[in-house]
Design a protein around this motif. Structure first.
Motif, short mmCIF file in Angstrom:
data_model
loop_
_atom_site.label_atom_id
_atom_site.label_comp_id
_atom_site.label_asym_id
_atom_site.label_seq_id
_atom_site.Cartn_x
_atom_site.Cartn_y
_atom_site.Cartn_z
N ARG A 128 -18.24 12.09 23.32
CA ARG A 128 -19.18 13.15 23.65
C ARG A 128 -19.16 14.25 22.59
NH1 ARG A 128 -19.77 14.31 30.00
NH2 ARG A 128 -20.20 12.19 30.69
N VAL A 129 -17.97 14.65 22.18
CA VAL A 129 -17.85 15.68 21.16
C VAL A 129 -18.44 15.20 19.84
CG1 VAL A 129 -16.21 17.04 19.82
CG2 VAL A 129 -15.84 16.72 22.27
N PHE A 130 -18.30 13.91 19.56
CA PHE A 130 -18.86 13.31 18.36
C PHE A 130 -20.36 13.58 18.24
CE2 PHE A 130 -21.15 9.49 16.87
CZ PHE A 130 -20.72 9.42 15.55
N PHE A 131 -21.05 13.56 19.38
CA PHE A 131 -22.50 13.74 19.35
C PHE A 131 -22.92 15.20 19.13
CE2 PHE A 131 -22.25 9.66 21.64
CZ PHE A 131 -23.15 8.94 20.85
N TYR A 132 -22.02 16.15 19.30
CA TYR A 132 -22.38 17.55 19.07
C TYR A 132 -22.90 17.76 17.65
CZ TYR A 132 -19.79 18.89 23.35
OH TYR A 132 -19.34 19.03 24.64
N SER A 133 -22.05 17.40 16.67
CA SER A 133 -22.45 17.62 15.27
C SER A 133 -23.52 16.62 14.83
CB SER A 133 -21.23 17.51 14.35
OG SER A 133 -20.63 16.23 14.45
N LEU A 134 -23.52 15.42 15.43
CA LEU A 134 -24.54 14.44 15.06
C LEU A 134 -25.93 14.95 15.44
CD1 LEU A 134 -25.45 11.68 14.07
CD2 LEU A 134 -24.96 10.76 16.34
N VAL A 135 -26.05 15.52 16.63
CA VAL A 135 -27.34 16.02 17.08
C VAL A 135 -27.72 17.32 16.37
CG1 VAL A 135 -28.55 17.00 19.07
CG2 VAL A 135 -27.23 14.89 19.32
N GLN A 136 -26.79 18.25 16.26
CA GLN A 136 -27.10 19.57 15.71
C GLN A 136 -27.27 19.54 14.19
OE1 GLN A 136 -27.66 22.32 17.42
NE2 GLN A 136 -27.94 23.67 15.66
N GLU A 137 -26.34 18.88 13.50
CA GLU A 137 -26.33 18.93 12.03
C GLU A 137 -26.64 17.60 11.37
OE1 GLU A 137 -22.35 20.11 11.34
OE2 GLU A 137 -22.49 21.90 12.59
N GLY A 138 -26.74 16.54 12.17
CA GLY A 138 -26.96 15.22 11.59
C GLY A 138 -25.75 14.73 10.82
N LYS A 139 -24.57 15.22 11.16
CA LYS A 139 -23.36 14.87 10.42
C LYS A 139 -22.33 14.26 11.37
CE LYS A 139 -20.16 16.77 6.98
NZ LYS A 139 -18.99 16.05 7.46
N ALA A 140 -21.60 13.26 10.85
CA ALA A 140 -20.54 12.64 11.64
C ALA A 140 -19.48 12.09 10.70
CB ALA A 140 -21.11 11.51 12.50
#
Length: 294
Positions: A128-140
């Motif tokens: 779930r935390v992984f998707f925070y930056s993926l959605v907001q910044e497009g970064k993972a």
């Protein structure tokens, strides 16, 4: 609430970073792929479903994707943080680099749409935390970043309609536009069937649903069980199966069980009564017994 088909009218900038929240089987996946195909055509690009590429073609596309529009659907529970950046020791031995799976590499360079399905089914906290930056910044991960030209769309089911679904963390919701979506109209569903299957589906299903539009989507009262229930997806499956069974003149008992197995006994009995009254009697070898059961 908005109909799932209305998503097709949204500009890419509005659809980007959107969560489509709605019942199972109403067409979230189909509409998102249709949106990607239509946008590719509108932009004069060649549509490519990354799931259908072999490894050689994928590596070639990762090097040059000019003129292409790529589409990738993944189930959110299948994405883990460790899958995005794979460590690899360098020749010097004291440092490492991180490798990126080829399809994610394509998404870091190309124009396209990344569809993350089953978002509400994610259980692990680190996912779930992984998707925070993926959605907001497009970064993972350490080295992977989505191309700014990629549209990110997520989808999920409300917990009331899926035993596997759970509420999403507030920080993740705050990064998304949440659209509550409902099924298409019967006319829209029938038009989709014509477009997708041509003559290879049983049109009696469309006629039945036009007489009773409420039967198109009837979510179960309980989020789990063993009884099938009607959704646009299950009606689609039934319409295709009935077309095939009609071609081989299947026994009416088998036809009845296929109907019940797709849309449940309550709705299935109503449909069978309608269906059997409009087709040639010779289709059934024991029609009177089937009618009695209905």
């Amino acid at each position: 609430m908005v109909r799932i088909t209305q998503i097709l009218n949204l500009p890419p900038e509005t659809l980007n970073r959107t969560l489509l929240l709605g019942g199972p089987g109403i067409g979230k996946t189909e509409i998102t792929e249709q949106y990607a195909r239509e946008l590719a055509k509108k932009e004069g690009r060649t549509f490519v479903d990354l799931d259908l590429l072999d490894e050689r073609a994928a590596h070639k596309l990762a090097e040059d994707c000019e003129g292409y529009f790529v589409y990738l659907r993944v189930a959110a529970p299948h994405i883990f943080p460790e899958d995005v950046s794979i460590p690899k020791p360098l020749a010097s031995g004291d440092v490492i680099d991180f490798l990126t799976p080829v399809r994610l590499k394509i998404l870091s360079k190309c124009r396209g749409l990344f569809f993350i399905d089953e978002m509400t089914n994610v259980k692990r906290a680190d996912q779930r935390v992984f998707f925070y930056s993926l959605v907001q910044e497009g970064k993972a991960g350490w080295s992977w970043r989505l191309s700014p030209d990629v549209i990110v769309v997520l989808a999920g089911n409300p917990p009331s309609m899926s035993v596997d679904a759970e509420p999403l963390p507030a920080p993740l919701l705050n990064r998304l536009t949440v659209l509550n979506v409902e099924p298409p109209t019967v006319d829209e569903w029938c038009a989709y069937m014509d477009r997708r299957y041509g003559d290879a589906w049983e049109r009696a299903v469309c006629e039945f649903l036009k007489e009773g539009p409420s039967f198109l989507f009837e979510p179960p009262k309980e989020p789990e069980g063993l009884e099938a229930y009607p959704t646009p997806r299950s009606w689609t499956r039934l319409a295709v199966q009935l077309h095939i069974l009609g071609g081989i003149k299947a026994d009416e008992d088998l036809v009845a069980e296929v109907v019940y197995g797709n849309v449940g006994r309550a709705t299935g009995s109503r449909f069978l009564n309608f269906y059997m009254s409009r087709i040639p009697k010779e289709f059934f070898r024991k029609a009177s017994r089937a009618v009695e059961k209905v």
